[in-house]
Design an enzyme around this catalytic site. Structure first.
Site, PDB file in Angstrom:
ATOM      1  N   LYS A  94      30.584  27.673  22.558  1.00  0.00           N
ATOM      2  CA  LYS A  94      30.428  26.267  22.174  1.00  0.00           C
ATOM      3  C   LYS A  94      29.460  25.535  23.108  1.00  0.00           C
ATOM      4  O   LYS A  94      28.608  24.782  22.659  1.00  0.00           O
ATOM      5  CB  LYS A  94      31.790  25.546  22.172  1.00  0.00           C
ATOM      6  CG  LYS A  94      32.801  26.176  21.221  1.00  0.00           C
ATOM      7  CD  LYS A  94      34.113  25.390  21.173  1.00  0.00           C
ATOM      8  CE  LYS A  94      34.910  25.419  22.453  1.00  0.00           C
ATOM      9  NZ  LYS A  94      35.650  26.674  22.709  1.00  0.00           N
ATOM     10  N   ARG A 112      41.748  19.656  19.836  1.00  0.00           N
ATOM     11  CA  ARG A 112      42.392  20.941  20.048  1.00  0.00           C
ATOM     12  C   ARG A 112      43.814  20.967  19.511  1.00  0.00           C
ATOM     13  O   ARG A 112      44.500  21.987  19.643  1.00  0.00           O
ATOM     14  CB  ARG A 112      42.460  21.213  21.551  1.00  0.00           C
ATOM     15  CG  ARG A 112      41.429  22.223  22.061  1.00  0.00           C
ATOM     16  CD  ARG A 112      41.565  22.265  23.571  1.00  0.00           C
ATOM     17  NE  ARG A 112      41.117  23.488  24.158  1.00  0.00           N
ATOM     18  CZ  ARG A 112      39.903  23.651  24.701  1.00  0.00           C
ATOM     19  NH1 ARG A 112      39.010  22.685  24.653  1.00  0.00           N
ATOM     20  NH2 ARG A 112      39.585  24.781  25.260  1.00  0.00           N
ATOM     21  N   ARG A 139      31.650  35.523  32.453  1.00  0.00           N
ATOM     22  CA  ARG A 139      31.416  34.128  32.837  1.00  0.00           C
ATOM     23  C   ARG A 139      32.086  33.820  34.169  1.00  0.00           C
ATOM     24  O   ARG A 139      31.559  33.044  34.965  1.00  0.00           O
ATOM     25  CB  ARG A 139      31.939  33.188  31.736  1.00  0.00           C
ATOM     26  CG  ARG A 139      31.592  31.731  31.981  1.00  0.00           C
ATOM     27  CD  ARG A 139      31.853  30.863  30.763  1.00  0.00           C
ATOM     28  NE  ARG A 139      33.245  30.485  30.651  1.00  0.00           N
ATOM     29  CZ  ARG A 139      33.746  29.776  29.644  1.00  0.00           C
ATOM     30  NH1 ARG A 139      32.976  29.405  28.641  1.00  0.00           N
ATOM     31  NH2 ARG A 139      35.009  29.463  29.616  1.00  0.00           N
ATOM     32  N   ARG A 154      34.869  29.264  37.643  1.00  0.00           N
ATOM     33  CA  ARG A 154      36.028  28.593  37.048  1.00  0.00           C
ATOM     34  C   ARG A 154      37.299  29.394  37.302  1.00  0.00           C
ATOM     35  O   ARG A 154      37.376  30.567  36.957  1.00  0.00           O
ATOM     36  CB  ARG A 154      35.813  28.415  35.543  1.00  0.00           C
ATOM     37  CG  ARG A 154      34.988  27.188  35.210  1.00  0.00           C
ATOM     38  CD  ARG A 154      34.690  27.102  33.738  1.00  0.00           C
ATOM     39  NE  ARG A 154      35.893  27.120  32.892  1.00  0.00           N
ATOM     40  CZ  ARG A 154      35.865  26.841  31.594  1.00  0.00           C
ATOM     41  NH1 ARG A 154      34.727  26.528  31.004  1.00  0.00           N
ATOM     42  NH2 ARG A 154      36.967  26.883  30.888  1.00  0.00           N
ATOM     43  N   ARG A 158      45.313  30.988  27.539  1.00  0.00           N
ATOM     44  CA  ARG A 158      44.403  30.098  26.787  1.00  0.00           C
ATOM     45  C   ARG A 158      44.206  30.598  25.360  1.00  0.00           C
ATOM     46  O   ARG A 158      44.155  29.810  24.416  1.00  0.00           O
ATOM     47  CB  ARG A 158      43.050  30.003  27.495  1.00  0.00           C
ATOM     48  CG  ARG A 158      43.109  29.069  28.705  1.00  0.00           C
ATOM     49  CD  ARG A 158      42.045  29.381  29.707  1.00  0.00           C
ATOM     50  NE  ARG A 158      40.704  29.146  29.222  1.00  0.00           N
ATOM     51  CZ  ARG A 158      39.612  29.724  29.732  1.00  0.00           C
ATOM     52  NH1 ARG A 158      39.724  30.580  30.723  1.00  0.00           N
ATOM     53  NH2 ARG A 158      38.437  29.432  29.249  1.00  0.00           N
TER      54      ARG A 158
END
Ligand code: ADP
Length: 190
Positions: A14, A89, A128, A134, A146
């Protein structure tokens, strides 16, 4: 106004695709995850609260998220439109967004949903983690959480937009440029 909900599971792409869409259509990019992370960095009250949920892979409570989103939208009164990335969400967030946009005399144009299967998502998030720093990308349990939250709370939001005739699925597998082309084609045909 062109108001796009860019939808998809964690790691669907996204953020990457949003950058290309804002460049072409001159939209304001509102990523709730990015706003929360900026607040964490600035050690604001909102940041401290958001962090306690994000680090575990849980959603930040709806009321907090919705209020934050409203104030972000109001910062851009002259915008051509918005890309909502990571929002809504939950169905409650989708309903709140509709009524808020309605009060501004505008509405969601389309939900574009990037579809990527779970194993590919896990691979992408692992990669990532090496560059993003993160916390929520680094831990496999948090990633799984998640994905589970996505399946149980977020995936149903598709139906909300399907019922309004605004849902379009996009194949999120392949070269980044090809996926961008798919998105452009759909938007240009609206
Ligand atoms: P990703 O799409 O990779 O999961 P995001 O940056 O969109 O990452 O979101 C990171 C975290 O921020 C989420 O796991 C959640 O804790 C919080 N968050 C972001 N957007 C929302 C939202 N709309 N409602 C509740 N929590 C959110």
């Amino acid at each position: 106004m062109l108001n796009i909900v860019l939808f998809g599971p964690p790691g669907a792409g996204k953020g990457t695709q949003s950058e290309r869409l804002i460049e072409k259509y001159h939209l304001v990019h509102l990523s709730t995850g990015d706003v929360f992370r900026a607040n964490i960095k600035g050690a604001t009250e909102l940041g401290v609260l958001a962090k306690s949920f994000m680090d575990k892979g849980q959603l930040v409570p709806d009321e907090v998220t919705i209020n934050m989103l409203r104030s972000e939208v109001l910062k851009h009164p002259d915008s051509n439109g918005f890309i909502f990335d990571g929002f809504p969400r939950t169905n409650a967030q989708a309903e709140a967004l509709d009524s808020f946009l309605n009060s501004l005399k505008t509405s969601i144009s389309v939900m574009l949903a990037l579809e990527v299967e779970e194993n590919e998502l896990k691979e992408r998030l692992k990669k990532r983690a090496e560059i993003s720093g993160r916390i929520d990308d680094a831990n496999p349990e948090v990633i799984q959480n998640r994905i589970n939250v996505y399946q149980s709370e977020t995936a149903p939001v598709k139906k909300y937009y399907q019922e309004q005739g605004k849902f379009i699925a996009i194949d999120g597998i392949g070269a980044i440029d090809h996926i961008t082309t798919r998105l452009f084609e759909v938007i240009d045909s609206l």
